[in-house]
Write an enzyme that holds these catalytic residues in place. Structure first.
Site, PDB file in Angstrom:
ATOM      1  N   SER A   1      45.130  -9.689   2.036  1.00 26.08           N
ATOM      2  CA  SER A   1      44.078 -10.651   2.381  1.00 26.08           C
ATOM      3  C   SER A   1      44.005 -10.749   3.893  1.00 26.08           C
ATOM      4  O   SER A   1      44.982 -10.444   4.590  1.00 26.08           O
ATOM      5  CB  SER A   1      44.442 -12.019   1.806  1.00 26.08           C
ATOM      6  OG  SER A   1      43.626 -13.020   2.370  1.00 26.08           O
TER       7      SER A   1
ATOM      8  N   TYR B   1      50.552 -18.681   0.263  1.00 24.10           N
ATOM      9  CA  TYR B   1      49.593 -17.592   0.016  1.00 24.10           C
ATOM     10  C   TYR B   1      49.632 -16.603   1.185  1.00 24.10           C
ATOM     11  O   TYR B   1      49.738 -15.386   0.989  1.00 24.10           O
ATOM     12  CB  TYR B   1      48.191 -18.174  -0.158  1.00 24.10           C
ATOM     13  CG  TYR B   1      47.135 -17.131  -0.438  1.00 24.10           C
ATOM     14  CD1 TYR B   1      47.034 -16.543  -1.690  1.00 24.10           C
ATOM     15  CD2 TYR B   1      46.248 -16.726   0.558  1.00 24.10           C
ATOM     16  CE1 TYR B   1      46.061 -15.577  -1.952  1.00 24.10           C
ATOM     17  CE2 TYR B   1      45.281 -15.768   0.297  1.00 24.10           C
ATOM     18  CZ  TYR B   1      45.185 -15.195  -0.954  1.00 24.10           C
ATOM     19  OH  TYR B   1      44.237 -14.235  -1.211  1.00 24.10           O
TER      20      TYR B   1
HETATM   21  N1  LIG Z   1      38.333 -14.238  -3.162  1.00 25.64           N
HETATM   22  C1  LIG Z   1      38.765 -14.150  -1.930  1.00 25.64           C
HETATM   23  O1  LIG Z   1      38.191 -14.776  -1.018  1.00 25.64           O
HETATM   24  C2  LIG Z   1      39.960 -13.292  -1.601  1.00 25.64           C
HETATM   25  C3  LIG Z   1      40.237 -13.078  -0.250  1.00 25.64           C
HETATM   26  C4  LIG Z   1      41.321 -12.299   0.086  1.00 25.64           C
HETATM   27  C5  LIG Z   1      42.110 -11.731  -0.892  1.00 25.64           C
HETATM   28  N2  LIG Z   1      41.831 -11.947  -2.206  1.00 25.64           N
HETATM   29  C6  LIG Z   1      42.715 -11.322  -3.192  1.00 25.64           C
HETATM   30  O2  LIG Z   1      41.962 -10.541  -4.085  1.00 25.64           O
HETATM   31  C7  LIG Z   1      42.644 -10.483  -5.339  1.00 25.64           C
HETATM   32  C8  LIG Z   1      41.666 -10.822  -6.446  1.00 25.64           C
HETATM   33  O3  LIG Z   1      41.245 -12.158  -6.283  1.00 25.64           O
HETATM   34  P1  LIG Z   1      39.822 -12.708  -6.756  1.00 25.64           P
HETATM   35  O4  LIG Z   1      39.236 -13.418  -5.624  1.00 25.64           O
HETATM   36  O5  LIG Z   1      39.067 -11.649  -7.423  1.00 25.64           O
HETATM   37  O6  LIG Z   1      40.325 -13.830  -7.777  1.00 25.64           O
HETATM   38  P2  LIG Z   1      39.954 -14.119  -9.317  1.00 25.64           P
HETATM   39  O7  LIG Z   1      40.648 -15.393  -9.628  1.00 25.64           O
HETATM   40  O8  LIG Z   1      38.489 -14.029  -9.522  1.00 25.64           O
HETATM   41  O9  LIG Z   1      40.637 -12.901 -10.089  1.00 25.64           O
HETATM   42  C9  LIG Z   1      42.044 -12.735 -10.151  1.00 25.64           C
HETATM   43  C10 LIG Z   1      42.394 -12.117 -11.494  1.00 25.64           C
HETATM   44  O10 LIG Z   1      43.817 -11.881 -11.494  1.00 25.64           O
HETATM   45  C11 LIG Z   1      44.318 -12.291 -12.753  1.00 25.64           C
HETATM   46  N3  LIG Z   1      45.730 -12.663 -12.627  1.00 25.64           N
HETATM   47  C12 LIG Z   1      46.244 -13.754 -12.014  1.00 25.64           C
HETATM   48  N4  LIG Z   1      47.579 -13.771 -12.140  1.00 25.64           N
HETATM   49  C13 LIG Z   1      47.910 -12.659 -12.850  1.00 25.64           C
HETATM   50  C14 LIG Z   1      49.135 -12.142 -13.315  1.00 25.64           C
HETATM   51  N5  LIG Z   1      50.292 -12.769 -13.082  1.00 25.64           N
HETATM   52  N6  LIG Z   1      49.120 -10.973 -14.007  1.00 25.64           N
HETATM   53  C15 LIG Z   1      47.943 -10.333 -14.271  1.00 25.64           C
HETATM   54  N7  LIG Z   1      46.759 -10.804 -13.878  1.00 25.64           N
HETATM   55  C16 LIG Z   1      46.738 -11.947 -13.162  1.00 25.64           C
HETATM   56  C17 LIG Z   1      43.468 -13.480 -13.167  1.00 25.64           C
HETATM   57  O11 LIG Z   1      43.531 -13.710 -14.570  1.00 25.64           O
HETATM   58  C18 LIG Z   1      42.095 -13.055 -12.680  1.00 25.64           C
HETATM   59  O12 LIG Z   1      41.392 -12.348 -13.686  1.00 25.64           O
HETATM   60  C19 LIG Z   1      43.827 -11.434  -5.234  1.00 25.64           C
HETATM   61  O13 LIG Z   1      44.988 -10.707  -4.940  1.00 25.64           O
HETATM   62  C20 LIG Z   1      43.434 -12.332  -4.077  1.00 25.64           C
HETATM   63  O14 LIG Z   1      44.543 -12.891  -3.433  1.00 25.64           O
HETATM   64  C21 LIG Z   1      40.768 -12.717  -2.578  1.00 25.64           C
END
Ligand SMILES: NC(=O)c1ccc[n+]([C@@H]2O[C@H](COP(=O)([O-])OP(=O)(O)OC[C@H]3O[C@@H](n4cnc5c(N)ncnc54)[C@H](O)[C@@H]3O)[C@@H](O)[C@H]2O)c1
Length: 277
Positions: A145, A158
């Site tokens: 991230s 985080y």
């Molecule tokens: N959305 C943002 O702004 C953002 C920014 C930077 C990084 N990220 C990273 O991107 C990745 C995806 O996030 P997102 O925004 O799509 O979130 P999201 O909540 O839409 O999707 C995350 C998915 O991961 C699954 N998940 C959570 N814990 C889990 C586990 N222990 N085992 C298996 N699956 C699991 C959830 O069920 C969900 O389907 C994450 O690693 C997040 O930290 C997101």
């Protein structure tokens, strides 16, 4: 080594039931890849699998908790037995947390580190050996991230988890420099996904008003997850080292290299305006 043609290639995506993972599974499916979609949420995964198959691509789904070492080991063994070693592994599953350090309990630290750090470690640990043994160009993308490059207040655990993913991934690139594996660090910024709607954890001190404000900010300013997904496809095609996706992420990344104090002032200002500092 770049993988120019993704047709029929095997792509594993964790956290594929929602947000960036879902968009990524669909983006690779559009390129003709075969998708292995894993997530905690089996029902949502089944719906994503239908979307993938509607594009004419094949899909396997696995309900897996990436924090669970034994579960990821079994997952990798089953994928290897059914389809063989993946060409592309995307360790994307992750959870967020919001709350000032001293107003949060320690349980959330363990949970965040278990999922966000050990989830990525498990994916690499159990899939990499077969990807190396199989040979040919293969690619690992670890989703960190922008918080791993420049943290903001109230996201301590985080940011620590994502900083760990980024720095460890950097070391992994060195260890695998002479291998058939390319490794990419993926650093999204503000992406409009369920992560801000279903916070895995929020400190009691964070008000509903602050959460609503943050949600509204992600909805109005965040970019769609497909932007990150397409950047990952490009990284695999072009041997990309780092993916910086989202509003002002690349700018902030370079500003931080010039002045840590400046980026800190910007983040403090933003957090005060958002109400969580
Ligand atoms: N959305 C943002 O702004 C953002 C920014 C930077 C990084 N990220 C990273 O991107 C990745 C995806 O996030 P997102 O925004 O799509 O979130 P999201 O909540 O839409 O999707 C995350 C998915 O991961 C699954 N998940 C959570 N814990 C889990 C586990 N222990 N085992 C298996 N699956 C699991 C959830 O069920 C969900 O389907 C994450 O690693 C997040 O930290 C997101």
């Amino acid at each position: 080594m770049a993988i120019k043609n993704l047709n029929d290639k095997i792509v594993v995506v964790t956290g594929a039931a929602s947000g960036i993972g879902r968009a990524t599974a669909l983006a690779f499916a559009r390129e003709g890849a075969r998708i292995v979609a894993a997530d905690l949420d089996g029902d949502a995964l089944a719906a994503v699998c239908q979307e993938i198959e509607a594009l004419g691509a094949s899909c396997l789904t696995y309900a897996v908790n990436v924090a669970d070492e034994a579960a990821v080991r079994t997952f990798a063994e089953q994928v290897g037995a059914r389809w063989g070693a993946p060409h592309v592994l995307i360790n994307n599953a992750g959870i967020g947390y919001l709350g000032l350090f001293l107003q949060s309990d320690l349980a959330h630290w363990r949970r965040i580190l278990d999922v966000n750090v050990m989830g990525v470690v498990h994916g690499c640990y159990f899939f990499l050996p077969m990807m190396m043994a199989e040979g040919g160009p293969r690619h690992v993308l670890n989703v960190s991230s922008s918080a791993g490059n420049f943290p903001s207040p109230s996201m301590g655990a985080y940011a620590a988890s994502k900083g760990a993913v980024s720095i460890w991934t950097e070391g992994l690139k060195m260890e695998l420099a002479d291998s058939n594996i390319t490794v990419t660090t993926v650093c999204p910024g503000v992406i409009n996904t369920a992560i801000v709607r279903n916070w895995a954890g929020v400190a009691p001190s964070v008000s509903d008003e602050t959460l609503a404000k943050l949600r509204a900010y992600y909805e109005s300013e965040g970019c769609p997850p497909d932007v990150v997904a397409r950047a990952m496809v490009r990284a695999v095609r072009r041997d990309g080292d780092i993916v910086l996706s989202g509003p002002k992420v690349a700018l902030a990344y370079h500003v931080r290299r010039i002045s840590v104090k400046l980026i800190r002032a910007i983040m403090i200002n933003f957090s005060r305006r958002s109400g969580y500092l």
